[in-house]
Enzyme design. Structure first.
Site, PDB file in Angstrom:
ATOM      1  N   GLY A 140      57.997  45.155  37.946  1.00 25.81           N
ATOM      2  CA  GLY A 140      56.577  45.262  37.599  1.00 25.81           C
ATOM      3  C   GLY A 140      55.853  46.173  38.574  1.00 25.81           C
ATOM      4  O   GLY A 140      54.710  45.937  38.949  1.00 25.81           O
ATOM      5  N   GLY A 190      52.199  48.011  37.844  1.00 29.07           N
ATOM      6  CA  GLY A 190      50.972  47.237  37.645  1.00 29.07           C
ATOM      7  C   GLY A 190      49.993  47.388  38.791  1.00 29.07           C
ATOM      8  O   GLY A 190      50.203  48.184  39.717  1.00 29.07           O
ATOM      9  N   GLN A 191      48.913  46.605  38.721  1.00 29.20           N
ATOM     10  CA  GLN A 191      47.834  46.744  39.710  1.00 29.20           C
ATOM     11  C   GLN A 191      48.339  46.486  41.133  1.00 29.20           C
ATOM     12  O   GLN A 191      48.052  47.243  42.047  1.00 29.20           O
ATOM     13  CB  GLN A 191      46.682  45.776  39.382  1.00 29.20           C
ATOM     14  CG  GLN A 191      45.431  46.033  40.217  1.00 29.20           C
ATOM     15  CD  GLN A 191      44.478  44.839  40.286  1.00 29.20           C
ATOM     16  OE1 GLN A 191      44.807  43.749  39.827  1.00 29.20           O
ATOM     17  NE2 GLN A 191      43.310  45.047  40.854  1.00 29.20           N
ATOM     18  N   TYR A 238      48.307  30.711  31.565  1.00 29.36           N
ATOM     19  CA  TYR A 238      48.679  31.410  32.802  1.00 29.36           C
ATOM     20  C   TYR A 238      48.760  30.425  33.972  1.00 29.36           C
ATOM     21  O   TYR A 238      49.740  30.402  34.725  1.00 29.36           O
ATOM     22  CB  TYR A 238      47.627  32.491  33.063  1.00 29.36           C
ATOM     23  CG  TYR A 238      47.779  33.263  34.341  1.00 29.36           C
ATOM     24  CD1 TYR A 238      48.838  34.140  34.532  1.00 29.36           C
ATOM     25  CD2 TYR A 238      46.811  33.168  35.345  1.00 29.36           C
ATOM     26  CE1 TYR A 238      48.943  34.867  35.704  1.00 29.36           C
ATOM     27  CE2 TYR A 238      46.913  33.906  36.512  1.00 29.36           C
ATOM     28  CZ  TYR A 238      47.985  34.754  36.689  1.00 29.36           C
ATOM     29  OH  TYR A 238      48.079  35.481  37.841  1.00 29.36           O
TER      30      TYR A 238
HETATM   31  N1  SER Z   1      43.269  37.731  38.716  1.00 29.03           N
HETATM   32  C1  SER Z   1      44.013  36.840  37.883  1.00 29.03           C
HETATM   33  C2  SER Z   1      43.395  36.663  36.556  1.00 29.03           C
HETATM   34  O1  SER Z   1      42.197  36.822  36.470  1.00 29.03           O
HETATM   35  C3  SER Z   1      44.113  35.514  38.540  1.00 29.03           C
HETATM   36  O2  SER Z   1      45.299  35.392  39.208  1.00 29.03           O
HETATM   37  O3  SER Z   1      44.083  36.347  35.641  1.00 29.03           O
END
Ligand code: SER
Length: 349
Positions: free
Chosen positions: A38, A41-42, A172
């Site tokens: 990954g 990604g950011q 998540y």
């Molecule tokens: N920055 C993430 C989100 O907003 C949190 O871990 O999903």
């Protein structure tokens, strides 16, 4: 010279005579050979650059699901890898003699709500693949990011402790909470050296975040420079824990470098730098761009934000492995605007 006439040096560890020809090999073993999954990604983008600067470009293999034409791809070794494909990861680990894996591939909070089954699959199974490679002795160390999303609406909101009620209400958050339990389990039962941080919202200028609830705090800088207008998807007084990317990368590298006995928490460490509301970040930006106008139109992400802490107690990370942040809202704003406006005609005081 050693007994066989080869030129040798004395080991600083056990005093043995070691032929110079071995020194290069020993040295190579001291440097980790890193795989970042990954990497585009950011977080991955910044992490790849920093790790390459620290350990040498050839020792840091970047990988992602696609080969995008980015700095990460063009600045050193890069492999296309699907984080859900165990065999692909295993082959990479074996062919590059990887010692450390940083698993940065994940679906973030907002995107995960739109595709719960895939989010669960990606966030959990990629972790199992890496944990199982370590269990089998094929890698030595893992970094796996957790998040403030492991907390939920029943968690104390201010100064959220390391150990507290955790009832995450997002897909998540559930995946990160389960992941933490598995990390600790693999450490306790199989001795896997897995290290983790609960990142707050992360703010950076190089790569845009993808699909998080805290992303407004990045968008607002871009829109402030481009349009002097921003419509925020969270309510004005929603306070959340945040961190500048430079600090997040320093924390990530430092927890991985720390001597093993300093890592006393094997689920994940609370980590903090600052907390602010959309009103507060807007006011800070207005010190540089006074014309900025912010309006508020909260959407489904408001509920996610409301379920997360407003501030975090990270004293365990500070005590155990010496965590210290550098950037506050003021310093971060200056740095963000300076870097983003380089590519723009707007000049920022
Ligand atoms: N920055 C993430 C989100 O907003 C949190 O871990 O999903």
């Amino acid at each position: 010279f050693g007994p066989s006439g080869q030129s040798c040096f004395r080991s600083r560890i056990d005093g043995m005579m070691i032929p110079y020809s071995f020194k290069k090999q020993i040295y190579l073993h001291m440097n980790p050979k890193i795989l970042i999954i990954g990497a585009c990604g950011q977080i991955g983008t910044e992490l790849t650059h920093q790790l390459r600067a620290l350990y040498g470009t050839e020792n840091v293999i970047a990988s992602d699901i696609r080969k995008l034409n980015t700095d990460v791809v063009n600045s050193g070794p890069f492999e296309v890898v699907n984080a859900l494909d165990f065999n692909q990861i295993e082959n990479l680990v074996e062919s590059h003699q990887i010692t450390d894996v940083y698993l940065m591939a994940a679906l973030l909070s907002a995107t995960a709500e739109k595709n719960p089954a895939f989010a669960w699959d990606l966030n959990m199974n990629s972790l199992f693949h890496v944990l199982n490679l370590a269990k089998a002795g094929k890698i030595k160390k893992i970094f796996w990011p957790s998040s403030i999303a492991v907390f939920g609406p029943t968690t104390p909101k201010e100064n959220t402790p390391q150990y507290t009620v955790m009832e995450p209400s997002t897909v998540y958050g559930i995946s990160k909470q389960a992941g933490e339990r598995w990390c600790e389990y693999y450490h306790n039962i199989f001795g896997v050296d897995v290290r983790s941080i609960r990142y707050p919202g992360l703010i950076s200028w190089t790569t845009l975040p993808g699909g998080g609830t805290t992303d407004y705090a990045v968008d607002i800088y871009h829109k402030a420079i481009a349009d002097k207008k921003y419509e925020c998807f969270l309510a004005a007084e929603t306070k959340m824990p945040m961190m500048y990317m430079d600090d997040a990368i320093a924390a990530t590298i430092n927890i991985m470098k720390a001597p093993v006995e300093q890592i006393k928490i094997r689920s994940s460490y609370n980590l903090a730098a600052m907390s602010f509301t959309p009103t507060e970040i807007a006011a800070e930006i207005k010190k540089h761009i006074p014309e900025l106008e912010v309006t508020y139109a909260p959407d489904f992400r408001q509920k996610i934000a409301d379920s997360w802490p407003a501030s975090i107690d990270d004293s365990r990370a500070r005590e155990d492995w010496g965590w210290k942040h550098e950037f506050d809202l003021e310093m971060m704003t200056v740095d963000m605007l300076k870097n983003l406006s380089k590519n723009n005609t707007v000049s920022i005081d």
